[in-house]
Design an enzyme around this catalytic site. Structure first.
Site, mmCIF file in Angstrom:
data_model
loop_
_atom_site.group_PDB
_atom_site.id
_atom_site.type_symbol
_atom_site.label_atom_id
_atom_site.label_comp_id
_atom_site.label_asym_id
_atom_site.label_seq_id
_atom_site.Cartn_x
_atom_site.Cartn_y
_atom_site.Cartn_z
ATOM 1 N N SER A 143 -23.268 -68.272 3.144
ATOM 2 C CA SER A 143 -23.536 -68.965 2.980
ATOM 3 C C SER A 143 -23.207 -69.161 4.882
ATOM 4 O O SER A 143 -23.076 -68.327 5.603
ATOM 5 C CB SER A 143 -22.652 -70.483 2.970
ATOM 6 O OG SER A 143 -20.961 -71.347 3.890
ATOM 7 N N TYR A 157 -13.058 -69.717 3.286
ATOM 8 C CA TYR A 157 -13.883 -69.624 1.758
ATOM 9 C C TYR A 157 -15.531 -69.022 3.148
ATOM 10 O O TYR A 157 -15.810 -67.780 3.044
ATOM 11 C CB TYR A 157 -14.624 -70.789 1.538
ATOM 12 C CG TYR A 157 -16.141 -71.142 1.453
ATOM 13 C CD1 TYR A 157 -16.499 -70.719 0.117
ATOM 14 C CD2 TYR A 157 -16.776 -71.555 2.127
ATOM 15 C CE1 TYR A 157 -17.920 -70.740 -0.521
ATOM 16 C CE2 TYR A 157 -18.196 -71.640 2.333
ATOM 17 C CZ TYR A 157 -18.717 -71.435 0.872
ATOM 18 O OH TYR A 157 -19.976 -71.982 0.298
HETATM 19 P P1 NAP Z 1 -21.224 -75.007 -8.024
HETATM 20 O O1 NAP Z 1 -22.618 -76.017 -8.140
HETATM 21 O O2 NAP Z 1 -19.658 -75.180 -7.622
HETATM 22 O O3 NAP Z 1 -21.157 -73.398 -9.053
HETATM 23 C C1 NAP Z 1 -20.469 -72.645 -8.686
HETATM 24 C C2 NAP Z 1 -21.189 -71.884 -9.945
HETATM 25 O O4 NAP Z 1 -20.277 -70.368 -9.642
HETATM 26 C C3 NAP Z 1 -20.443 -72.439 -11.466
HETATM 27 O O5 NAP Z 1 -21.442 -71.557 -12.252
HETATM 28 C C4 NAP Z 1 -19.324 -71.618 -12.139
HETATM 29 O O6 NAP Z 1 -19.042 -71.633 -13.145
HETATM 30 C C5 NAP Z 1 -19.330 -70.180 -11.104
HETATM 31 N N1 NAP Z 1 -17.709 -70.050 -11.000
HETATM 32 C C6 NAP Z 1 -17.564 -69.955 -9.770
HETATM 33 N N2 NAP Z 1 -16.323 -69.137 -9.578
HETATM 34 C C7 NAP Z 1 -16.419 -67.953 -10.619
HETATM 35 C C8 NAP Z 1 -15.951 -66.155 -11.748
HETATM 36 N N3 NAP Z 1 -15.234 -66.327 -10.636
HETATM 37 N N4 NAP Z 1 -16.501 -65.590 -12.052
HETATM 38 C C9 NAP Z 1 -17.675 -66.259 -12.524
HETATM 39 N N5 NAP Z 1 -18.696 -67.037 -11.945
HETATM 40 C C10 NAP Z 1 -18.049 -68.266 -10.988
HETATM 41 O O7 NAP Z 1 -21.997 -74.584 -7.044
HETATM 42 P P2 NAP Z 1 -23.228 -73.885 -6.188
HETATM 43 O O8 NAP Z 1 -23.149 -74.776 -4.546
HETATM 44 O O9 NAP Z 1 -24.537 -73.932 -7.072
HETATM 45 O O10 NAP Z 1 -22.971 -72.799 -4.880
HETATM 46 C C11 NAP Z 1 -23.524 -71.815 -5.653
HETATM 47 C C12 NAP Z 1 -23.656 -70.232 -4.468
HETATM 48 O O11 NAP Z 1 -23.464 -70.859 -3.096
HETATM 49 C C13 NAP Z 1 -21.688 -70.212 -4.100
HETATM 50 O O12 NAP Z 1 -21.541 -69.042 -3.797
HETATM 51 C C14 NAP Z 1 -21.541 -71.117 -2.768
HETATM 52 O O13 NAP Z 1 -20.215 -70.330 -2.284
HETATM 53 C C15 NAP Z 1 -22.822 -71.352 -2.091
HETATM 54 N N6 NAP Z 1 -23.317 -72.537 -1.053
HETATM 55 C C16 NAP Z 1 -23.456 -73.602 -1.261
HETATM 56 C C17 NAP Z 1 -23.853 -74.165 -0.887
HETATM 57 C C18 NAP Z 1 -23.654 -75.822 -1.236
HETATM 58 O O14 NAP Z 1 -23.489 -75.865 0.054
HETATM 59 N N7 NAP Z 1 -23.969 -76.136 -2.027
HETATM 60 C C19 NAP Z 1 -23.843 -73.596 0.945
HETATM 61 C C20 NAP Z 1 -23.289 -72.487 0.900
HETATM 62 C C21 NAP Z 1 -23.486 -71.550 0.771
HETATM 63 P P3 NAP Z 1 -18.192 -71.904 -13.801
HETATM 64 O O15 NAP Z 1 -19.249 -73.861 -13.682
HETATM 65 O O16 NAP Z 1 -17.888 -72.018 -14.639
HETATM 66 O O17 NAP Z 1 -16.992 -72.705 -13.016
#
Ligand code: NAP
Length: 248
Positions: A143, A157
């Site tokens: 991130s 985080y």
């Molecule tokens: P999201 O919509 O909250 O999705 C998170 C995913 O991770 C879900 O599929 C969830 O599964 C899974 N997950 C969480 N904890 C887990 C665990 N312990 N074991 C296995 N699966 C787990 O988030 P997103 O925004 O798509 O984020 C994806 C990645 O991008 C993350 O690493 C996040 O930090 C990074 N990121 C996001 C942003 C943003 O602005 N969205 C920015 C920078 C980085 P369940 O639903 O089954 O719990």
């Protein structure tokens, strides 16, 4: 034979967009989830309907036994992995550092850091020429928070993502001679459900005007960067952290 890819946290958001795009590009796709069985199964059916091959696999990436079971199961169903997207990640309610306790810090670090390390290690054991594998690519989803620090929101985080960046740089050097490239993407403000976990579903809209490109990003825009890093188009790219953040 097409290539097999495992996407952790593939049930929604950036992971689901990456799974869809990988399937469109001909990968056999393993969609990992922790709790979202319904969403993961629906995504698998969607991919299969379009003629692709996919598998939903439950595992908490922070638990070693879950990770071993997941990698064994995926290899049996889809064949040895050629790519891992270490995408599973989480955050909790916005808070200052002086409001964080040990239990929360443990949860954040277990999923974001321990999970990324455990999955990377298991992928190396399947892909490395040192173990008789064919090589492959690992993409760690970090991130921009790793650089910006997320003051007043979730420094825990942000720090976990800085650890993921160090994993990328160190592991890339460790396995470069074993046929494995390791890269990172650092998304900025992307429209997904993760912001609701922090207690502010509208966070991207609030901060969008401060992004040089003037808007939040879409999960698909991150997925395209991930798929490029995995492809042979990026054959000389390793240890690289690619910001996908609209300039923020
Ligand atoms: P999201 O919509 O909250 O999705 C998170 C995913 O991770 C879900 O599929 C969830 O599964 C899974 N997950 C969480 N904890 C887990 C665990 N312990 N074991 C296995 N699966 C787990 O988030 P997103 O925004 O798509 O984020 C994806 C990645 O991008 C993350 O690493 C996040 O930090 C990074 N990121 C996001 C942003 C943003 O602005 N969205 C920015 C920078 C980085 P369940 O639903 O089954 O719990």
């Amino acid at each position: 034979m097409t290539n097999a890819i495992l996407i952790t946290g593939g049930s929604r958001g950036i992971g689901a967009a990456t799974a869809r795009l990988a399937a469109q590009r001909g990968y056999r796709v393993a969609v990992n989830y922790r709790q979202g069985a319904r969403a993961a199964e629906a995504l698998v059916r969607e991919i299969e309907k379009l003629g692709g091959q996919a598998l939903a696999v439950q595992a908490d990436v922070g638990q070693g036994t879950d990770v071993e079971r997941m990698f064994d199961g995926v290899a049996s169903a889809l064949g040895p992995l050629t790519a891992l997207v270490n995408n599973a990640g989480t955050l909790e309610m916005q808070s200052r550092v002086d409001g964080l306790d040990a239990a929360r810090l443990g949860r954040i670090l277990t999923t974001n850091v321990v999970g990324s390390f455990l999955c990377a290690g298991a992928a190396v054991r399947q892909m490395s020429t040192r173990y008789g594998g064919r090589g492959g690519v690992i993409v760690n989803v970090s991130s921009r928070a790793a650089v910006l620090g997320s003051a007043g929101e979730y420094v825990d985080y942000a720090a976990s993502k800085a650890a993921v960046d160090t994993l990328t740089v160190g592991l890339a050097r460790e396995v470069a001679a074993e046929g494995i490239r390791v890269c990172g993407v650092r998304p900025g403000l992307i429209e997904t459900e993760i912001h609701a976990l922090g207690g502010e579903p509208g966070r991207v809209a609030r901060l969008a005007s401060g992004v040089p490109l003037g808007r939040g990003g879409q999960a698909e825009e991150v997925a395209r960067a991930i798929l490029w890093l995995i492809s042979d188009e990026a054959s000389y790219v390793t240890g690289t952290l690619l910001d996908v953040s609209g300039g923020r």
